[in-house]
Design a protein around this motif. Structure first.
Motif, mmCIF file in Angstrom:
data_model
loop_
_atom_site.group_PDB
_atom_site.id
_atom_site.type_symbol
_atom_site.label_atom_id
_atom_site.label_comp_id
_atom_site.label_asym_id
_atom_site.label_seq_id
_atom_site.Cartn_x
_atom_site.Cartn_y
_atom_site.Cartn_z
ATOM 1 N N ARG B 72 45.362 49.545 41.159
ATOM 2 C CA ARG B 72 45.159 48.217 41.744
ATOM 3 C C ARG B 72 46.446 47.390 41.690
ATOM 4 O O ARG B 72 47.163 47.400 40.705
ATOM 5 N N ARG B 73 46.685 46.621 42.749
ATOM 6 C CA ARG B 73 47.874 45.775 42.831
ATOM 7 C C ARG B 73 47.693 44.499 42.015
ATOM 8 O O ARG B 73 46.651 43.834 42.119
ATOM 9 N N ILE B 74 48.695 44.153 41.217
ATOM 10 C CA ILE B 74 48.673 42.915 40.423
ATOM 11 C C ILE B 74 49.993 42.193 40.655
ATOM 12 O O ILE B 74 51.008 42.505 40.014
ATOM 13 N N GLU B 75 49.995 41.255 41.579
ATOM 14 C CA GLU B 75 51.222 40.505 41.868
ATOM 15 C C GLU B 75 51.049 39.008 41.615
ATOM 16 O O GLU B 75 52.030 38.273 41.534
ATOM 17 N N SER B 76 49.809 38.573 41.543
ATOM 18 C CA SER B 76 49.552 37.127 41.447
ATOM 19 C C SER B 76 48.292 36.868 40.641
ATOM 20 O O SER B 76 47.472 37.780 40.450
ATOM 21 N N PRO B 77 48.121 35.628 40.170
ATOM 22 C CA PRO B 77 46.863 35.289 39.484
ATOM 23 C C PRO B 77 45.631 35.627 40.342
ATOM 24 O O PRO B 77 44.638 36.138 39.821
ATOM 25 N N GLN B 78 45.725 35.379 41.646
ATOM 26 C CA GLN B 78 44.558 35.664 42.490
ATOM 27 C C GLN B 78 44.218 37.153 42.494
ATOM 28 O O GLN B 78 43.040 37.519 42.584
ATOM 29 N N ASP B 79 45.235 37.994 42.380
ATOM 30 C CA ASP B 79 44.963 39.438 42.303
ATOM 31 C C ASP B 79 44.113 39.770 41.082
ATOM 32 O O ASP B 79 43.259 40.667 41.139
ATOM 33 N N THR B 100 33.589 45.275 29.081
ATOM 34 C CA THR B 100 34.656 46.264 29.242
ATOM 35 C C THR B 100 35.815 45.681 30.041
ATOM 36 O O THR B 100 36.993 45.896 29.725
ATOM 37 N N LEU B 101 35.465 44.964 31.086
ATOM 38 C CA LEU B 101 36.484 44.322 31.922
ATOM 39 C C LEU B 101 37.346 43.352 31.122
ATOM 40 O O LEU B 101 38.562 43.242 31.369
ATOM 41 N N SER B 102 36.743 42.655 30.183
ATOM 42 C CA SER B 102 37.428 41.544 29.503
ATOM 43 C C SER B 102 38.813 41.928 28.982
ATOM 44 O O SER B 102 39.810 41.255 29.258
ATOM 45 N N GLY B 103 38.899 42.987 28.209
ATOM 46 C CA GLY B 103 40.170 43.372 27.606
ATOM 47 C C GLY B 103 41.194 43.776 28.657
ATOM 48 O O GLY B 103 42.399 43.520 28.506
ATOM 49 N N ILE B 104 40.719 44.397 29.710
ATOM 50 C CA ILE B 104 41.620 44.828 30.789
ATOM 51 C C ILE B 104 42.148 43.610 31.538
ATOM 52 O O ILE B 104 43.344 43.508 31.838
ATOM 53 N N GLU B 105 41.267 42.689 31.829
ATOM 54 C CA GLU B 105 41.649 41.464 32.537
ATOM 55 C C GLU B 105 42.675 40.684 31.714
ATOM 56 O O GLU B 105 43.670 40.193 32.241
ATOM 57 N N ILE B 106 42.437 40.581 30.411
ATOM 58 C CA ILE B 106 43.369 39.872 29.524
ATOM 59 C C ILE B 106 44.732 40.569 29.533
ATOM 60 O O ILE B 106 45.779 39.912 29.637
ATOM 61 N N ALA B 107 44.723 41.893 29.455
ATOM 62 C CA ALA B 107 45.988 42.639 29.471
ATOM 63 C C ALA B 107 46.731 42.426 30.796
ATOM 64 O O ALA B 107 47.965 42.377 30.823
ATOM 65 N N CYS B 108 45.991 42.286 31.893
ATOM 66 C CA CYS B 108 46.641 42.031 33.193
ATOM 67 C C CYS B 108 47.342 40.674 33.192
ATOM 68 O O CYS B 108 48.436 40.533 33.753
ATOM 69 N N TRP B 109 46.736 39.673 32.582
ATOM 70 C CA TRP B 109 47.398 38.360 32.480
ATOM 71 C C TRP B 109 48.657 38.457 31.632
ATOM 72 O O TRP B 109 49.700 37.886 31.976
ATOM 73 N N ASP B 110 48.548 39.163 30.509
ATOM 74 C CA ASP B 110 49.716 39.334 29.633
ATOM 75 C C ASP B 110 50.856 40.001 30.413
ATOM 76 O O ASP B 110 52.013 39.572 30.353
ATOM 77 N N LEU B 111 50.478 41.022 31.146
ATOM 78 C CA LEU B 111 51.453 41.788 31.935
ATOM 79 C C LEU B 111 52.075 40.919 33.038
ATOM 80 O O LEU B 111 53.300 40.897 33.226
ATOM 81 N N LEU B 112 51.261 40.184 33.741
ATOM 82 C CA LEU B 112 51.781 39.333 34.826
ATOM 83 C C LEU B 112 52.681 38.240 34.260
ATOM 84 O O LEU B 112 53.722 37.905 34.854
ATOM 85 N N GLY B 113 52.289 37.699 33.110
ATOM 86 C CA GLY B 113 53.126 36.687 32.467
ATOM 87 C C GLY B 113 54.501 37.244 32.109
ATOM 88 O O GLY B 113 55.530 36.594 32.318
ATOM 89 N N LYS B 114 54.496 38.462 31.587
ATOM 90 C CA LYS B 114 55.780 39.080 31.236
ATOM 91 C C LYS B 114 56.611 39.342 32.493
ATOM 92 O O LYS B 114 57.830 39.117 32.511
#
Lengths: 391, 391
Positions: B72-79, B100-114
C-alpha cells in the motif's frame, strides 16, 4: 454435568473466492459433557476465533475463551447465560471474544436440549414453534440481465420473498442500481416480497444512500439492508427519516446484544437481523428478539450458511408468531450443503424447526473430514492448538 | 513509498499474572517503506491479532489485514486514513480487525513522520504541542492499608493526580469500597486529583454503581471510570443523571470511533478515554478528540503500557490545550519499562511529546529480543506466521 471437551473444527472449500458468500468456510464447535455431544458454529474468520480460544492470557480481562469454558457446569439455561457473562468478562479486552463464544454457546444449548430431551427453542422461549416464511438470500448478478435470471429462478423455486445484495450494488451510479432493482422486481413478479442488501457499501454517507430511495419505493422494496456500517447510528436515523414505505434493516454485524438494541433505539431500523453465530449465541439473540418485540421492530435471523446455523438462528424467535420471515440459505457452498442432512428443508414452502431434542441438526462426519483444514498454533514453546480428530 | 514489510513481534514477561496489568505482554509492529522504519503497538491479545493479520480469507468482507496493507502507498496523512477505511471494509466481519489495524496504523504515522521529518502530532493536528499533567494509574491494594501506602507513594513521587482501579474494588460491599476510597484520599492528600476506575465491574447494574456515588462525592473523586461495560449506554446515562460533581469516564474499550462518540452522545460521560492501540490507531482517536471538543467533553488518553503507546495516544490531542490530563503508566512491567528508553520521562512533573520526527520512541532491540515469544501458525499446508527475526 461439566464441560469435558471443546473441539474446534475449521472447515473450508478448497478455493475460497473473493465474493460475498459467507458459506465458503466454517468453524464448527463440538462440546461434550456427561454422555452428550452438542454442536455449534461460529460465524466469520475461523483462524482468528481458534486463536482466541487458545491464546495465552495477557491480563485479568484478556483471557482465552478456553480458560472459562472447560470444566464449567451446564445444568440449566441460566448456566449457559452465566457462561456467556463469564466469558465476556474474562475476554473483555479481546474484540473477537463474542464471535468465538457464539459457537460454543450454541453447542451448549444443543447439548442441554439433548440432555433434557427438549428442543432448544423450548428451553429458551418456552412457547410453541411457528413456521416461518423463508426468503431466498442471494448475491446480485454481475449485470441486470443476470439479476433478472436469478430473480426468476428464485421465484420459480416457490419463494414468496427474495433478497438481493452485495455484488456490484452501490458501487456504481444510482442509475445502475436502479437497473438491478428493476430487473429483480421484474424477475420475481409483483406478488413476491423483495428486499435489497447494500452490504454497508456507503459507509456512513447518507446522501449516497438517499439517492436510491425513490427507486426502492417505486419497486416496493420491503427493506433496504445495511446501507451503512452497523455503528453509524446517526446515518441510519437520518436515512430512516427520509423513508416513506421502505424500512431500514441491519444488525447482522452486532457482536453483542447492546449493539443491536442501540441500532433499534438510536438508528431507527424497522428490521433487526441477528446472527447467533456472531452475537454471542442464542441467549443474547433472544434478548434482542424480546427487545424488538417491545419496540415494535421486526426480528429476523441472519443466516447465509448451514442448517445448523439456521436452526440456532431460529430458536430465539420461533415462538414469536408475528416475526414470520426467515432468511434461508439459497446459494450456499458445497461445504454448507454437504455438512448436514437438509434437516430444515422447506415443507409446503415453509421453514419449521425439527421437533427433536437439541437443535436437531447433526453434522455429516464424512463431509466434516472432507473439508477439514489442518491447523497448528504454537507459542511459548507449547502447541496451543492442533486440529482435533473428528471421531 | 509503498509498504514493503510488516513484522509483528509478540513480547511477554515470563509469568503473566491474573491481575489487571495490561503491560505484561505487547504486540509490537514494525513497518518498513522507502528507507524508513515505523513502530507501533496493538493493545490486547497478541496472538489473536497475529492470527487476524495472517488468517485465510473467508469471503469478500472477511480478509486478513495483511492483504490490504502490504504494498500500500503511504505518502500523506490521507493515505493512512484511507488505509484504515480499506482494512475495516475488508475485515468487516472479523471483530478483531481494528485491534490488529491499530499498531500498523500507528507505525505508518511514525514512518511518515520520519520521512517528512515532522513529529506525528503535527501531521495529524497541525498545531503546537502542550505539556500534559500526568496522572499515576495504578491498581487498588488488596486492602485499604495497602491502598493508603500506594496513594502516599504516588503523591510523594510528585503526582498531582492519581487514579486507582480494579483489584478488589466493586467486588465486595459499598462499605468496603468506601474504605478503599477513603484510604486513597488520605494517602494522596486534599490537593491531588483522585480518580476511581471500576473496571466495568457492575456490568450494567445502575443501582450497584449508584450506591458508591455518595462516597465518590464525599472524597471529591474527579471521575468514576467504567462503572459499566462500554456498550451499556443506557446505564451510563442513568448513572450520569444521579451525579452531582463527579463525572463518568469511559471509552477505553472503544474499538472504533463511533463507539466512543456514542458513549458521549448516548451515555452522558464527561471524560472520554481513548486507547489508540485499540480504536484503530491515531486517525480515529483524532476524530474522537475533535468530536469531544465540539461536545464539551474532556478527551484523555488510555495508556497502561509503554512510552511508544503513550506517544501514540498523546499525538491525537496534544495540540488541544484544554485537555490537560494524561494517563501515565506508573506501575508498568519490566517489559514495558525496558523496551524503550524512557523517552517520555516526566520533566518538571509534566509530560511532553518529543520534538523529533515520528513518534520519537524507538524500541531497545536487546530488550525486544529478551522478551520475544516464539510463535508459529500453520494452516492449509502453509506456514502463515513465524516470529520474524528482529534485525
Amino acid at each position: 454435568m461439566n464441560i469435558e471437551s471443546v473441539d474446534l473444527f475449521y472447515l473450508s472449500i478448497p478455493q475460497v473466492r473473493d465474493i460475498g458468500d459467507g458459506s465458503q468456510d466454517a468453524l464448527l464447535v463440538r462440546v461434550r459433557a456427561g454422555n452428550h455431544t452438542g454442536w455449534g458454529e461460529c460465524e466469520a474468520s475461523p483462524l482468528v476465533s481458534v486463536a482466541n480460544y487458545v491464546c495465552p492470557m495477557s491480563h485479568s480481562a484478556c483471557k482465552p475463551v478456553r480458560d472459562i469454558v472447560l470444566g464449567r457446569r451446564i445444568e440449566s439455561p441460566q448456566d449457559i447465560v452465566n457462561l456467556g457473562h463469564a466469558v465476556r468478562a474474562a475476554g473483555l479486552d479481546i474484540a473477537q471474544t463474542n464471535h468465538t463464544l457464539s459457537g460454543i454457546e450454541i453447542a451448549c444449548w444443543d447439548l442441554l436440549g439433548k440432555a433434557r430431551q427438549e428442543p432448544v427453542y423450548r428451553l429458551i422461549g418456552g412457547g410453541r414453534s411457528y413456521p416461518k416464511t423463508p426468503y431466498a438470500s442471494q448475491l446480485f448478478g454481475d449485470d441486470p440481465q443476470q439479476t433478472l435470471m436469478k430473480a426468476k429462478s428464485a421465484s420459480q423455486a416457490g419463494y414468496r420473498a427474495v433478497k438481493f445484495g452485495w455484488g456490484p450494488f452501490g458501487r456504481g451510479t444510482a442509475e445502475q442500481d436502479r437497473d438491478h432493482i428493476a430487473a429483480a422486481r421484474e424477475g420475481v413478479g409483483q406478488d413476491v416480497k423483495l428486499m435489497i442488501d447494500a452490504g454497508t457499501v456507503w459507509g456512513d454517507d447518507v446522501d449516497k444512500a438517499a439517492r436510491r430511495l425513490d427507486t426502492l419505493e417505486q419497486f416496493h422494496a420491503l427493506w433496504l439492508e445495511e446501507p451503512f456500517v452497523g455503528e453509524a447510528f446517526g446515518a441510519y436515523r437520518a436515512l430512516a427519516d427520509h423513508c416513506r414505505h421502505v424500512r431500514l434493516a441491519g444488525g447482522e454485524g452486532a457482536d453483542n446484544a447492546y449493539a443491536a438494541q442501540h441500532l433499534i433505539e438510536h438508528g431507527g431500523i424497522g428490521y433487526v437481523q441477528i446472527d447467533t453465530g456472531r452475537i454471542g449465541g442464542i441467549a443474547p439473540a433472544r434478548r434482542v428478539a424480546e427487545y424488538a418485540r417491545d419496540k415494535g421492530v421486526v426480528f429476523v435471523n441472519h443466516t447465509f450458511t448451514t442448517h445448523l446455523a439456521l436452526s440456532a438462528s431460529l430458536a430465539p424467535f420461533v415462538d414469536m408468531e408475528a416475526f414470520d420471515l426467515c432468511e434461508y440459505p439459497f446459494e450456499a457452498s458445497s461445504l454448507a450443503r454437504e455438512l448436514y442432512h437438509d434437516e430444515l428443508a422447506l415443507r409446503e414452502g415453509q421453514v419449521r424447526l425439527p421437533e427433536v431434542p437439541g437443535l436437531g441438526v447433526e453434522p455429516n462426519m464424512k463431509a466434516l473430514k472432507r473439508y477439514l483444514v489442518d491447523v497448528r498454533i504454537e507459542a511459548k514453546g507449547r502447541v496451543l492448538y492442533a486440529t482435533p480428530k473428528p471421531d
